[in-house]
Design a protein around this motif. Sequence first.
Motif, PDB file in Angstrom:
ATOM      1  N   UNK A  19       0.982  -1.415  -0.186  1.00 28.75           N
ATOM      2  CA  UNK A  19       0.179   0.118   0.239  1.00 28.75           C
ATOM      3  C   UNK A  19       1.087   0.891  -0.108  1.00 28.75           C
ATOM      4  N   UNK A  20      -0.257   2.574  -0.395  1.00 33.31           N
ATOM      5  CA  UNK A  20       1.209   3.962  -0.668  1.00 33.31           C
ATOM      6  C   UNK A  20       0.683   4.531   0.054  1.00 33.31           C
ATOM      7  N   UNK A  21       1.084   4.909   0.872  1.00 33.36           N
ATOM      8  CA  UNK A  21       0.189   6.415   1.422  1.00 33.36           C
ATOM      9  C   UNK A  21       0.338   7.672   1.008  1.00 33.36           C
ATOM     10  N   UNK A  22      -0.899   7.909   1.116  1.00 33.81           N
ATOM     11  CA  UNK A  22      -0.364   9.419  -0.240  1.00 33.81           C
ATOM     12  C   UNK A  22      -1.112  10.368   0.453  1.00 33.81           C
ATOM     13  N   UNK A  23      -0.766  11.804  -0.419  1.00 36.84           N
ATOM     14  CA  UNK A  23      -1.308  12.922   0.208  1.00 36.84           C
ATOM     15  C   UNK A  23      -1.789  14.006  -0.990  1.00 36.84           C
ATOM     16  N   UNK A  24      -2.312  15.574  -0.634  1.00 33.91           N
ATOM     17  CA  UNK A  24      -2.806  15.635  -2.614  1.00 33.91           C
ATOM     18  C   UNK A  24      -0.946  16.684  -2.573  1.00 33.91           C
ATOM     19  N   UNK A  25      -0.635  17.212  -3.805  1.00 35.45           N
ATOM     20  CA  UNK A  25       0.208  17.541  -4.134  1.00 35.45           C
ATOM     21  C   UNK A  25       0.641  18.898  -3.583  1.00 35.45           C
ATOM     22  N   UNK A  26       0.047  19.651  -2.853  1.00 38.10           N
ATOM     23  CA  UNK A  26       0.403  20.947  -2.286  1.00 38.10           C
ATOM     24  C   UNK A  26      -0.103  21.301  -1.154  1.00 38.10           C
ATOM     25  N   UNK A  27       0.290  19.946  -0.961  1.00 35.42           N
ATOM     26  CA  UNK A  27       0.102  19.239   1.721  1.00 35.42           C
ATOM     27  C   UNK A  27       1.800  19.925   1.250  1.00 35.42           C
ATOM     28  N   UNK A  28       1.321  20.376   2.969  1.00 39.74           N
ATOM     29  CA  UNK A  28       2.662  21.051   3.269  1.00 39.74           C
ATOM     30  C   UNK A  28       3.538  19.873   4.341  1.00 39.74           C
ATOM     31  N   UNK A  29       2.931  18.333   4.223  1.00 41.13           N
ATOM     32  CA  UNK A  29       2.922  17.838   4.542  1.00 41.13           C
ATOM     33  C   UNK A  29       3.770  17.002   3.491  1.00 41.13           C
ATOM     34  N   UNK A  30       5.488  17.055   3.946  1.00 41.16           N
ATOM     35  CA  UNK A  30       6.553  15.738   2.920  1.00 41.16           C
ATOM     36  C   UNK A  30       6.714  14.984   3.581  1.00 41.16           C
ATOM     37  N   UNK A  31       6.514  14.748   5.037  1.00 43.80           N
ATOM     38  CA  UNK A  31       7.043  13.449   5.350  1.00 43.80           C
ATOM     39  C   UNK A  31       6.028  12.833   6.637  1.00 43.80           C
ATOM     40  N   UNK A  32       6.140  10.926   7.401  1.00 42.15           N
ATOM     41  CA  UNK A  32       5.249  10.288   7.812  1.00 42.15           C
ATOM     42  C   UNK A  32       5.690  11.155   9.091  1.00 42.15           C
ATOM     43  N   UNK A  33       6.604  12.133   9.272  1.00 41.68           N
ATOM     44  CA  UNK A  33       6.647  12.086  11.136  1.00 41.68           C
ATOM     45  C   UNK A  33       5.672  14.032  10.986  1.00 41.68           C
ATOM     46  N   UNK A  34       5.555  14.326  10.032  1.00 42.53           N
ATOM     47  CA  UNK A  34       4.837  15.770   9.320  1.00 42.53           C
ATOM     48  C   UNK A  34       3.122  15.529   9.520  1.00 42.53           C
ATOM     49  N   UNK A  35       2.775  14.008   9.142  1.00 44.26           N
ATOM     50  CA  UNK A  35       1.761  14.112   8.647  1.00 44.26           C
ATOM     51  C   UNK A  35       1.526  13.651   9.935  1.00 44.26           C
ATOM     52  N   UNK A  36       2.086  12.705  11.425  1.00 48.19           N
ATOM     53  CA  UNK A  36       1.949  12.467  12.290  1.00 48.19           C
ATOM     54  C   UNK A  36       1.344  12.990  13.266  1.00 48.19           C
ATOM     55  N   UNK A  37       2.291  14.036  13.424  1.00 46.93           N
ATOM     56  CA  UNK A  37       2.217  15.803  14.394  1.00 46.93           C
ATOM     57  C   UNK A  37       1.574  16.389  14.186  1.00 46.93           C
ATOM     58  N   UNK A  38       0.859  16.493  12.395  1.00 49.38           N
ATOM     59  CA  UNK A  38      -0.518  17.363  11.959  1.00 49.38           C
ATOM     60  C   UNK A  38      -1.282  17.079  12.883  1.00 49.38           C
ATOM     61  N   UNK A  39      -1.393  15.672  12.940  1.00 49.65           N
ATOM     62  CA  UNK A  39      -3.297  14.681  12.970  1.00 49.65           C
ATOM     63  C   UNK A  39      -2.893  14.655  14.550  1.00 49.65           C
ATOM     64  N   UNK A  40      -1.696  14.579  15.008  1.00 48.38           N
ATOM     65  CA  UNK A  40      -2.023  15.181  16.593  1.00 48.38           C
ATOM     66  C   UNK A  40      -2.009  15.877  17.224  1.00 48.38           C
ATOM     67  N   UNK A  41      -1.424  17.229  16.297  1.00 45.91           N
ATOM     68  CA  UNK A  41      -1.644  19.008  16.481  1.00 45.91           C
ATOM     69  C   UNK A  41      -3.183  19.125  16.757  1.00 45.91           C
ATOM     70  N   UNK A  42      -4.437  18.715  16.165  1.00 44.62           N
ATOM     71  CA  UNK A  42      -5.438  19.121  15.705  1.00 44.62           C
ATOM     72  C   UNK A  42      -6.328  17.651  16.048  1.00 44.62           C
ATOM     73  N   UNK A  43      -6.624  16.839  16.454  1.00 47.17           N
ATOM     74  CA  UNK A  43      -7.313  15.379  16.517  1.00 47.17           C
ATOM     75  C   UNK A  43      -8.713  15.495  15.990  1.00 47.17           C
TER      76      UNK A  43
END
Length: 325
Positions: free
Chosen positions: A130-154
């Motif tokens: 499986x491939x985890x994907x985000x929009x092309x203009x997303x500020x998320x660049x890495x998995x750590x970025x994504x996890x941090x953003x999700x935890x910051x605003x549940x």
Amino acid sequence: MNRRRLLIAALLAATTAAAPIPALAQSPDPASSYPNQLVRIVVPFSAGSMTDILARALAEKLTAKWKQQVIVENRSGIAGTANVAKAPADGHTIMLTSNGHAVISAMNRNLNFDPLNDFVGVTQVATMPSILVVPPDSPTRTLKDLVAAAKAKPGALNYSSAGLGSATNIAAELLRQTARFEIVHVPYKGMPDAQTAIMRSDAALGFTFFNVGGDLIQAGKMRAVAVTGATRMPQLPDVPTFAEAGLPDFAYDAWFGILMPAATPKPIVAKIAQDIAEAVQTPGMKERFASQGVELVSSSPATFDGVVRGDAERYAKLYPKNQGN
């Protein structure tokens, strides 16, 4: 006269005792004459899905091997699975399904069949990262970025999937559980709509597979963040695995496999497993699917049955709210 009768009786008794007792007729091996009629491979998904593509490739190989016609029937959803559960257990009705089968019990309480006990595992056929994907203009660049953003605003981020209980839904729910954050599920009717939501930034993230999303990733219409599996995908060499990206406990690959009615004779189950194992090793088969990010595999009936039951137990914890529906 009486002595003569006694003598005859004694001779008959001796003859009977000396005669060898004929061996009980052995029932013929049911696999020796299998198949003796048309074989159906039921696919509980629409035509054009990866499950359907795999089934048609196998049908072609098995038709040639068995000298009997093997056809594919697309019967989408639970109705297709129920059809196989209630089919004659003579080996002439087979189901090729995905790991979504393992969540049927968790997703549906009022079924007229048992997704586990009414079936027997035959063999796994393929696995697909499986491939985890985000929009092309997303500020998320890495998995750590994504996890941090999700935890910051549940609950602020949402993810798209191909539908409730789909492989992409299971992957995202496992990610949510493993990384311990809250995201909102937005189910769509199939992969095209789910991917469109990501490309338009209507969804903050989602999962896809190379055979349906690879071209979009390579064209820059979605950005790949991480891939499941022990190694990087050859088609996406710059995309790290989840372990490399900082989440080694996350593990999920979609699988595809063969199930049959539970009462199917074991010799027939074993024959089908062996014949499919040979089919997936034939020249061109592995190469054809490898280019789509699919690895063809095989397994014993007992091993695959254990995979299905293990995943059913694992995935049940992902959908506690749905089990009363």
